[in-house]
Scaffold this active site. Structure first.
Site, short mmCIF file in Angstrom:
data_model
loop_
_atom_site.label_atom_id
_atom_site.label_comp_id
_atom_site.label_asym_id
_atom_site.label_seq_id
_atom_site.Cartn_x
_atom_site.Cartn_y
_atom_site.Cartn_z
N CYS A 102 16.71 89.82 74.31
CA CYS A 102 15.54 89.53 75.12
C CYS A 102 15.93 88.78 76.37
O CYS A 102 17.11 88.49 76.62
CB CYS A 102 14.53 88.71 74.31
SG CYS A 102 14.07 89.45 72.73
N LEU A 138 13.30 93.00 73.63
CA LEU A 138 13.97 94.22 73.18
C LEU A 138 13.92 94.17 71.66
O LEU A 138 14.57 93.35 71.03
CB LEU A 138 15.41 94.26 73.67
CG LEU A 138 16.27 95.45 73.20
CD1 LEU A 138 15.70 96.77 73.70
CD2 LEU A 138 17.72 95.28 73.66
N ILE A 186 35.00 104.92 77.34
CA ILE A 186 35.09 105.36 78.72
C ILE A 186 36.55 105.69 79.03
O ILE A 186 37.46 104.94 78.65
CB ILE A 186 34.59 104.28 79.69
CG1 ILE A 186 33.07 104.17 79.63
CG2 ILE A 186 35.03 104.55 81.11
CD1 ILE A 186 32.33 105.37 80.19
N GLY A 215 18.52 86.55 71.69
CA GLY A 215 19.69 86.63 70.84
C GLY A 215 19.38 87.03 69.42
O GLY A 215 18.33 87.64 69.14
N GLU A 216 20.30 86.70 68.54
CA GLU A 216 20.15 87.03 67.12
C GLU A 216 20.73 85.90 66.29
O GLU A 216 21.82 85.40 66.57
CB GLU A 216 20.91 88.32 66.77
CG GLU A 216 20.51 89.56 67.56
CD GLU A 216 19.17 90.13 67.13
OE1 GLU A 216 18.64 89.69 66.07
OE2 GLU A 216 18.66 91.00 67.85
N SER A 229 31.30 95.00 69.51
CA SER A 229 32.42 95.00 70.44
C SER A 229 33.55 94.15 69.86
O SER A 229 33.34 93.39 68.92
CB SER A 229 31.97 94.42 71.79
OG SER A 229 33.03 94.35 72.71
N GLY A 230 34.75 94.27 70.43
CA GLY A 230 35.91 93.55 69.92
C GLY A 230 36.36 92.42 70.81
O GLY A 230 37.52 92.00 70.74
#
Length: 664
Positions: free
Chosen positions: A2, A53, A301, A79-80, A374-375
């Site tokens: 958000c 979101l 990509i 966030g989460e 992601s890493g």
């Protein structure tokens, strides 16, 4: 994911407050395209705004601003909190009840149970939030431990203002856009504006791991009290138990990563993984795929320039793991299409050119998922950058020489004509690449000559991670001092060199470059990106590891490699490390040349008054000549100039603010 914004103290008449909050939230629509809301307390002079979101509890019961059960607390949150199911169960056992299934509601119940300061250390996640306590009449602002989620805090007049991005604060009438020349000098050196600075004098970044409390002041600014609930320093100084047996240590890291990745896979929307084919992203993908029976969606990509292309490696990993893989090869045209939007996306100058492929891979992923893993973080935590070992080796040799001899040698190298160096030192073209120089052998060796003259280890390492070093010549009136790398605290000066580099990068480059890059890039495409390697329990474990488990048998990231090999064959991962970079040098001489030339016009630079045109034009002419690659330094100048254009467009469009100080 958000976007949040708001203020304590009304910067406009009361009747205009709700529309202003709506405009502020509207600037963050990309962070939350699904819903929006505002909350106002006229009595307290507080306004909160939110863009949503939807990730957890997609129903209206997850909408914000949200009240706690007793209505004491009102929150807007970005966030989460990944451990909310466990917290929810604990709170139910303590007598709490819940209407919906969101982590936001659990956070509010935790505030009711333990207070804000008592609840925050219990949260596992990435977050930035604002909470108004109606009983204590105070505003709490908080940012997660590593700084995954952004939060800017500043003042308009006597009023406290905040937002997930600077554009929300700029929407407030009377906002002062004066450029902080110290922040500009720091940006030119480091590729990013480091915290707590922002590009504006009137705004700062709230540091990671900080909980700030604001109470209305008596006829003036709100009174601020800050506390640090987590820090890299404290985690390093208070190590967790690490198994002494290497295999047991690998087992423990594997367990921690499986737990971290598992809780980050909880979502009510489609989830994928950004896969580069390197150690970290391959480990994350392998573990994530092992935790589900569904085929993970993975995204990469690629570049047509082979030296920059990792897509074929990612494809091999995806094939082995049987993921649902998508890759996209980008061209100079794709990059050029993104460039005009960079000033708007990043809100302040940002010079890491991998921002472009990060935006494009986020765009690719968002076509099929709303959340991606992601890493990021593995290189800083596990001794992954090649510059670490090179820096230690080179400094050890330099330190064995008398300072006078070292300085003289550095001056001699810099005095030799580049053409002569190129003719005789071509075999050294790869030897000093890890020290931060691109281009010809002479350019790399001249870079080494500059570093050889540094008087101590700390200035030597700062030189390695710096771009423009002549701040007094480049940015009139600006200073690049005061930053952690310029003046490390005593506890860091006492560290071994390897530990110093990793800890310095974790607190600076990781937080202010890598995480800022991926947050703005992913959120510009309404994609939530989650960082399992930056779970604070994984970080604490990594900070507690002896160097022998990070660098072992001639390999960097040894312990992470051992975990990755459990999911992906070693043969697919044992290759030289590649950064997520663009072929920027060639593109600036080719398809991006006209765009760059317009921004680097000497009359324009002089008229703006922010940068001295002479060193900029000298670098540009040398770069166009093809022998020297100044793409990194030039990109920083181009990003500032592009950002300045964005500022002027906003003012010309009628934004209710003043023009930047020094701008025309």
């Amino acid at each position: 994911m958000c976007g949040i914004a708001g203020f304590l103290g009304f910067p406009v008449p009361v009747a205009e407050v709700p529309p202003l909050l709506t405009r502020m939230a509207g600037t963050l629509a990309h962070r939350g395209p699904d819903d929006h809301g505002v909350w106002v307390s006229e009595q307290s002079g507080v306004g909160l705004a939110h863009r949503r979101l939807s990730i957890q509890d997609l129903s209206p019961l997850g909408a914000q601003p949200m009240y706690s059960r007793s209505s004491r607390y009102v929150i807007v949150y970005n966030g989460e909190v990944y451990n909310f199911p466990a917290l929810r169960a604990e709170l139910i056992a303590r007598g709490h009840s819940f209407r919906g299934g969101s982590d936001t509601e659990v956070m509010l119940a935790a505030f009711e149970e333990w207070g804000v300061a008592g609840a925050v250390p219990r949260f596992v996640g990435m977050f930035a939030f604002a909470v108004w306590d109606q009983q204590a009449r105070c505003l709490w602002l908080c940012r997660d431990r590593l700084g995954v989620k952004p939060l800017y805090v500043g003042h308009v007049g006597h009023n406290l203002v905040f937002g997930s991005e600077l554009k929300a604060i700029r929407a407030i009438p009377g906002f002062d856009r004066e450029v902080d020349r110290d922040a500009l000098a720091l940006f030119m050196r480091h590729d990013y504006v480091p915290g707590p600075w922002s590009i504006y004098h009137s705004v700062q970044k709230l540091p990671p791991g900080v909980l700030a409390r604001y109470t209305p002041g008596a006829g003036g600014r709100p009174v601020e009290t800050r506390s640090v609930y987590w820090s890299v320093e404290h985690a390093y100084a208070n190590p967790v138990t690490v198994p002494s047996d290497p295999v047991a240590a690998v087992d423990e890291l594997d367990r921690l990563l499986r737990e971290s990745i598992g809780i980050r896979m909880l979502a009510d929307v489609p989830l994928g993984v950004l896969l580069s084919g390197g150690i970290d992203s391959s480990a994350v993908t392998g573990i994530a795929q092992s935790l589900t029976t569904d085929r993970l969606k993975t995204f990469t990509i690629g570049f047509t320039e082979q030296a920059f292309d990792e897509a074929l490696y990612a494809r091999d990993v995806a094939r082995h793991l049987n993921t649902d893989h998508t890759d996209l090869y980008i061209t100079p045209r794709d990059a050029l299409d993104v460039v005009p939007s960079l000033g708007r996306i990043y809100d302040e100058p940002f010079g890491d050119s991998s921002q472009i492929p990060t935006i494009l891979v986020s765009q690719l992923a968002r076509q099929r998922v709303t959340v991606a893993l992601s890493g990021d973080g593995g290189d800083e935590l596990f001794y992954g950058y090649s510059r670490y070992a090179t820096a230690e080796t080179v400094w050890r040799r330099l330190a064995s020489l008398p300072p006078g001899l070292r300085d003289a040698a550095g001056r001699l190298i810099q005095a030799v004509p580049p053409a002569l160096l190129d003719a005789t030192l071509s075999k050294l073209s790869s030897r000093y690449g890890a020290l931060g120089a691109r281009g010809s052998p002479s350019q790399r060796l001249r870079r080494f000559g500059t570093l050889a003259r540094k008087p101590d280890w700390f200035r030597f390492y700062r030189g390695i991670v710096s771009r423009w070093t002549e701040h007094d010549r480049l940015v009139p009136g600006g200073s690049d001092t005061g930053h952690l790398l310029a003046d490390p605290p005593a506890w860091m000066r006492a560290l071994p060199q390897a530990e110093y580099m990793m800890l310095a990068d974790t607190q600076t480059y990781l937080s202010e470059d890598i995480l800022a890059k991926v947050d703005r890039a992913s959120m510009s495409r309404s994609l939530e990106l989650r960082e399992p390697l930056l779970d604070h329990r994984v970080v604490s474990f990594a900070l507690s590891l002896p160097l022998a488990l990070k660098q072992r048998d001639g390999q960097s990231k040894w312990i992470m490699r051992q975990v990755a090999y459990r999911y992906v064959p070693e043969a697919l991962l044992n290759r030289p490390k590649q950064g997520f970079e663009l072929p920027l040098g060639a593109w600036l001489r080719g398809p991006l040349r006209d765009w760059a030339e317009s921004l680097l016009d000497i009359r324009r630079l002089a008229s703006d008054g922010y940068l001295n045109p002479e060193p900029v034009r000298a670098r540009w002419d040398e770069h166009l000549g093809g022998r020297l690659d100044w793409s990194g330094q030039l990109w920083n100048v181009l990003m500032f100039q592009s950002w300045l254009d964005q500022e002027r467009r906003e003012v010309a469009a009628g934004a209710p603010v003043g023009a930047p100080s020094g701008a025309t």
